[in-house]
Every structure is written in C-alpha cells, then in structure tokens.
Design a protein around this motif. Structure first.
Motif, PDB file in Angstrom:
ATOM      1  N   SER A 159      11.980  18.430  22.340  1.00 56.03           N
ATOM      2  CA  SER A 159      12.693  17.216  22.724  1.00 56.03           C
ATOM      3  C   SER A 159      13.808  16.901  21.727  1.00 56.03           C
ATOM      4  O   SER A 159      14.930  16.535  22.118  1.00 56.03           O
ATOM      5  CB  SER A 159      11.704  16.050  22.797  1.00 56.03           C
ATOM      6  N   PHE A 160      13.516  17.052  20.440  1.00 52.74           N
ATOM      7  CA  PHE A 160      14.524  16.780  19.412  1.00 52.74           C
ATOM      8  C   PHE A 160      15.714  17.719  19.549  1.00 52.74           C
ATOM      9  O   PHE A 160      16.878  17.295  19.459  1.00 52.74           O
ATOM     10  CB  PHE A 160      13.897  16.920  18.022  1.00 52.74           C
ATOM     11  N   GLU A 161      15.436  19.001  19.740  1.00 58.74           N
ATOM     12  CA  GLU A 161      16.523  19.982  19.825  1.00 58.74           C
ATOM     13  C   GLU A 161      17.390  19.768  21.062  1.00 58.74           C
ATOM     14  O   GLU A 161      18.589  20.050  21.035  1.00 58.74           O
ATOM     15  CB  GLU A 161      15.949  21.392  19.800  1.00 58.74           C
ATOM     16  N   LYS A 162      16.818  19.244  22.136  1.00 58.77           N
ATOM     17  CA  LYS A 162      17.620  18.927  23.315  1.00 58.77           C
ATOM     18  C   LYS A 162      18.579  17.780  23.026  1.00 58.77           C
ATOM     19  O   LYS A 162      19.714  17.770  23.487  1.00 58.77           O
ATOM     20  CB  LYS A 162      16.699  18.571  24.491  1.00 58.77           C
ATOM     21  N   GLU A 163      18.100  16.802  22.271  1.00 58.13           N
ATOM     22  CA  GLU A 163      18.935  15.648  21.940  1.00 58.13           C
ATOM     23  C   GLU A 163      19.885  15.941  20.780  1.00 58.13           C
ATOM     24  O   GLU A 163      20.880  15.239  20.595  1.00 58.13           O
ATOM     25  CB  GLU A 163      18.059  14.444  21.588  1.00 58.13           C
ATOM     26  N   ASN A 164      19.559  16.966  20.012  1.00 62.86           N
ATOM     27  CA  ASN A 164      20.376  17.343  18.859  1.00 62.86           C
ATOM     28  C   ASN A 164      20.649  18.845  18.912  1.00 62.86           C
ATOM     29  O   ASN A 164      20.080  19.621  18.135  1.00 62.86           O
ATOM     30  CB  ASN A 164      19.654  16.987  17.555  1.00 62.86           C
ATOM     31  N   PRO A 165      21.510  19.269  19.831  1.00 63.72           N
ATOM     32  CA  PRO A 165      21.743  20.705  20.036  1.00 63.72           C
ATOM     33  C   PRO A 165      22.358  21.418  18.835  1.00 63.72           C
ATOM     34  O   PRO A 165      22.398  22.648  18.806  1.00 63.72           O
ATOM     35  CB  PRO A 165      22.689  20.731  21.233  1.00 63.72           C
ATOM     36  N   ASP A 166      22.813  20.656  17.850  1.00 61.08           N
ATOM     37  CA  ASP A 166      23.400  21.270  16.656  1.00 61.08           C
ATOM     38  C   ASP A 166      22.353  21.551  15.570  1.00 61.08           C
ATOM     39  O   ASP A 166      22.686  22.046  14.494  1.00 61.08           O
ATOM     40  CB  ASP A 166      24.495  20.378  16.087  1.00 61.08           C
TER      41      ASP A 166
END
Length: 437
Positions: free
Chosen positions: A54-61
C-alpha cells in the motif's frame, strides 16, 4: 558506559562507506531498508507485506526492502552487528527499555522530523505512556511507538478445562488446585515459555505489582529496596510455581515461540498458557490450524488475570510500546525513511490493530474498530481494553540494563532452585544500589 562502548566499537569496525543504508538508485527509486522482528514475516498473508504494498503504491518513488529477523537475542545480536559494522538498516524496530536506551548512538533524533510532519503539538498524536517510552531526559524523541502491549495475562481453553471438571481460576489457590487436577489427568498445567527472560520478567512484574505495585516501581527507581517484604513475597510465589506444579516440568528449557505458543494456538493441546495482549492476533491469523482452533464452532478461549497474593484483587497488567521505530543516523535516505515511518505509525498501525490485532493503539487519535471478530474474540478484547483503562500498574520494562539483567538472572536461578527468594532480593538490591539512574 555501554553506549560509549557501542560507539567506540562502531568507530573501530565501520568503514567510511555505509553500504547497508538505503541508496538513491539510477531510476530515481529510493530504497529504504527496514529491519524488525515484529510485524513478523509469517508468509504472503503477513500484514507487513500488505502495508508495504500500500505504501509503495502511494509513494512510487520509494521501495521498501524488508528484513525480518527472529525475536529475542537473535534479533538484538544481529542488529548490533549490523549497526556497528556500518551495514545497519535505514529504519529498524527495537524493544522498549534497555535495548532502546543503549543503542542511542545509532538512533537519529526524530524531533525535527515529527515537528515538520505533524506540527508543534505532534506529541498529542500519541498516548502519554507511549511518548514516555521513546524520549530521553531532555525530551528529544529517538523513536516512534508502533503499537502498545499489555503483559501479565493468562489464557485458557475453557472447553479443555471443562473436560477435566475445571473452571478458569480466579486466584493463586484455585490455580494450584486446577493445575493439580490437570496433572493428575496427564495434561499440562499453566504453561510458560520460561526459557525467555522477557516473558519471565513480564509474569514476575505482574505478580510483584499485585503484591505491591508502589514498592515495585519505587525499587526499580532506587527509592525502595528489593528486599522489601512484598517483593520477597513475589519471588517466593514465582519460585513456588516451579516447585508446586503450577508451571509445567522443564518450563525453564522451553521458549514461548514457537514451542509453548504453538501448543496452545495451533495444536490446541494445552489448557492454559502465559502470553500478553498481542496474542489476540490468534483470532485474526489465516493459518488453518489456528483459525479452526479459535474460530471453529464452539471454540471458547478466555484471557484472564488472577489474584496472586490473596488480597482479593486481581493482579494488574503492565504496559509498554511493543516496537519502537528508529532511524539510522548513517542513512543516506532520511527523508524517504521518515515517510515510511510516518506511514507505518499511521495507516500501517490502523491495519495492524484493526485488522490483525498485533497491538493495542499507541496513538491517542486512533479509533479502535476491529472488524470480523467472533463473539469469543470480542469478549476478550473488551477485557483487555477495560484493564488497559483501569488496571495498569505501570511500565512493562525495567529501563536500567544492569538491573534488568540482574532481575532476569535471579528469576532464572529461582526457577532452578539455585537461590532462595531472600537471596534473590539481596542480590538484585546490590545491583540496584550501584545502578546509575
């Protein structure tokens, strides 16, 4: 002194290039390494992987590289080696108390990050008891509290007790009688993973707090003696539990995880065991054996406390932050690392608590809204919440490393009948007298 030793060793061992910390990759994806023992790596259904996704989806960088290491000494030894060798993770979990305090040279002061992200009154986000676990004498914050736990609880399989004509004990005398009946029928009595010093401390502190919680915490702070009668009584009760059959044979050789815990949780083969509020996750785990044991038709388990010293009042619980999230000062990606920490204590904690019951909330602004619990689970959760409001003796920790070790060693020697309760008290008091607070 121990913090200085850590720091000097780090200087001696570390190369100038800290290869273990996260780096900015050529494609502008920043990798943040995250190491902890909890939330555990329990397979693809583990909540930590859902939070990372979920975090990586919201923070793709940002990419999170999760490193799971087993609990207890294994984890602490690995973390020390990694940090002193300059290969430590960007973000790591660490237990409350002596471990957190002695690693201070490897913990970034998070105060400016918190103020920038959440404002000047950011501490109001968290429960006061949790903030107390993560700051120093100057009020600087060196970690974020990921969930709170309560220790001193006992658990019972009510149906199994009924098979032997027993009910859930309410006091020490009833516990002795119940365990005698269980033994006579070839069953385990009250099971404890007494190979684990941390669990021994959890249980003893609840017993000691029942005998006199003011004397217990005054002794920890050097304002009272461990030779005071209430604490000698607590050592006596602790030792008796090994001698009179309350605890299982060879308890001192058995760890909680995954030996004793699995016997209660997955196998359903023992009627009672010692574990804390975090064991509520037995109701939410997808493991088939655990699910059938706790959510099957007619399942009936009870979390409970007893009156250890016969004064008519049940023992209090102790409370602390379970996992403190720290940032490595040598991290090259601190901004990204804190974004992950921010997410983990906010959106992540919502998942860990309300979907998986890994902890109780550490955030004052968090609504406890657990979904999908059966009637049995709801009843036990209410019991934990009520005791958390009205029956907490104090902190779950002894914050002074030498004193913490001294108590742990004495409890082990008491279990092995190597010393008397009076000798344990004297030995601990000698260490307490020389402890710098």
């Amino acid at each position: 002194m121990k913090r200085k030793v850590w720091f000097l060793l780090a200087i001696a061992i570390c190369p100038l290039i800290f290869s273990g910390c996260g780096l900015q990759t050529p494609n502008d994806i920043t990798t943040v390494t995250f190491q902890t023992w909890n939330p555990a790596d329990t397979g693809p259904d583990s909540p930590i992987y859902k939070i990372i996704e979920s975090f990586e989806k919201e923070n793709p960088d940002i990419k999170i590289e999760y490193v799971f290491v087993g609990s207890g000494d294994i984890y602490q030894d690995r973390l020390r080696v990694d940090l002193m060798g300059g290969k430590g993770p960007d973000v790591f979990g660490i237990p409350t108390g002596a471990d957190f305090d002695t690693a201070r040279d490897f913990e970034e002061d998070l105060t400016p990050y918190c103020e920038s992200a959440w404002g000047a009154d950011w501490q109001d986000k968290f429960l006061d008891s949790c903030i107390d676990n993560v700051n120093d004498a100057s009020g600087n914050i060196y970690g974020l509290p990921l969930g709170q736990t309560y220790a001193g609880y006992l658990w019972a399989d009510v149906n199994m007790l009924k098979e032997y004509g027993c009910t859930v004990p309410t006091n020490y005398e009833e516990m002795q009688k119940t365990c005698s009946v269980l033994r006579e029928n070839g069953s385990y009595p009250l099971a404890i993973g007494a190979k684990d010093s941390w669990l021994n401390l959890d249980m003893w502190m609840s017993i000691a707090a029942d005998c006199n919680q003011d004397v217990l915490y005054d002794a920890i702070e050097g304002k009272a003696s461990f030779e005071a009668e209430p604490l000698v009584e607590s050592f006596r009760i602790w030792q008796e539990c090994f001698n009179n059959g309350v605890f299982q044979d060879d308890a001192i050789k058995m760890p909680l995880y995954d030996k004793v815990n699995n016997m209660f949780q997955r196998e359903g083969s023992i009627p009672m065991f010692i574990n804390g509020s975090w064991a509520m996750n037995m109701y939410t785990l997808s493991d088939q054996k655990t699910y059938e044991n706790f959510n099957g038709e007619g399942a009936d388990h009870e979390i409970f406390l007893i009156d250890w010293n016969g004064d008519g009042k049940i023992a209090p619980v102790t409370a602390s932050v379970d996992v403190i999230l720290c940032m490595n000062p040598e991290s090259k990606v601190k901004e990204a690392a804190f974004r992950w920490m921010d997410y983990l204590v906010n959106e992540g904690q919502d998942i860990l608590v309300n979907q998986y019951l890994e902890y109780m909330p550490s955030r004052a602004d968090m609504e406890l809204n657990v979904q999908g619990l059966n009637e049995d689970g709801e009843k036990n959760l209410e019991y934990i919440i009520e005791n958390g409001k009205t029956n907490v003796a104090g902190a779950r920790i002894i914050p002074y490393e030498d004193l913490n070790i001294a108590v742990g060693n004495a409890l082990e020697d008491l279990a092995k009948n190597l010393i008397t309760p009076e000798e344990a008290a004297t030995r601990i008091q000698e260490v307490s007298h020389s402890t710098i607070r």
